[in-house]
Motif scaffolding. Structure first.
Motif, short mmCIF file in Angstrom:
data_model
loop_
_atom_site.label_atom_id
_atom_site.label_comp_id
_atom_site.label_asym_id
_atom_site.label_seq_id
_atom_site.Cartn_x
_atom_site.Cartn_y
_atom_site.Cartn_z
N UNK A 85 0.85 -1.38 -0.03
CA UNK A 85 0.01 0.03 0.01
C UNK A 85 1.00 1.13 0.01
N UNK A 86 1.96 1.27 0.61
CA UNK A 86 3.07 2.31 0.71
C UNK A 86 3.29 2.90 -1.00
N UNK A 87 3.65 1.91 -2.04
CA UNK A 87 4.05 2.16 -3.01
C UNK A 87 2.80 2.50 -3.82
N UNK A 88 1.74 1.78 -3.49
CA UNK A 88 0.43 2.26 -4.26
C UNK A 88 -0.12 3.50 -4.03
N UNK A 89 0.26 3.94 -2.87
CA UNK A 89 -0.16 5.44 -2.52
C UNK A 89 0.55 6.46 -3.35
N UNK A 90 1.90 5.99 -3.67
CA UNK A 90 2.84 6.92 -4.14
C UNK A 90 2.72 6.86 -5.92
N UNK A 91 1.94 5.89 -6.43
CA UNK A 91 1.68 5.67 -7.72
C UNK A 91 2.88 5.12 -8.31
N UNK A 92 3.58 4.21 -7.69
CA UNK A 92 4.73 3.83 -8.23
C UNK A 92 4.55 2.86 -9.27
N UNK A 93 5.02 3.05 -10.47
CA UNK A 93 4.89 2.18 -11.81
C UNK A 93 6.12 2.29 -12.45
N UNK A 94 6.38 1.48 -13.52
CA UNK A 94 7.57 1.55 -14.35
C UNK A 94 7.05 1.89 -15.61
#
Length: 90
Positions: A75-84
């Motif tokens: 959820x930490x990375x989802x909230x940051x919109x982390x994508x490649x």
């Protein structure tokens, strides 16, 4: 350093990812690490496109499991919109 997904430096929007070798395996033979972030990969930074018959955007490529620090949750990375991205827009 440890092979984990980490925070970027302030004001750094795009960070080069090392080359990743994809080796096809049967699902039954996959080793799934429970502490991975299923990172979406898109063709461009526009995270939308026409909806295809698979139910995904035509801009979507696949998910790739990235190792997280033991202290992090997906959820930490989802909230940051982390994508490649496969390419930058410029």
């Amino acid at each position: 350093e440890n092979g984990y997904l980490i925070e970027s430096k302030p004001k750094e929007l795009f960070i080069p990812m090392p080359q990743i070798k994809l080796v096809p395996v049967e699902v039954k033979n996959m080793k799934k690490d429970k502490h991975e972030y299923e990172c979406p990969i898109y063709k461009t930074s526009e995270r939308f496109g026409m909806l295809s018959t698979t139910g995904h955007s035509t801009n979507f490529v696949m998910y790739l499991g990235l190792q997280m620090s033991p202290d992090d949750e997906a959820s930490h990375w989802v909230k940051r919109g982390c994508a490649m991205l496969t390419q930058l827009d410029n």
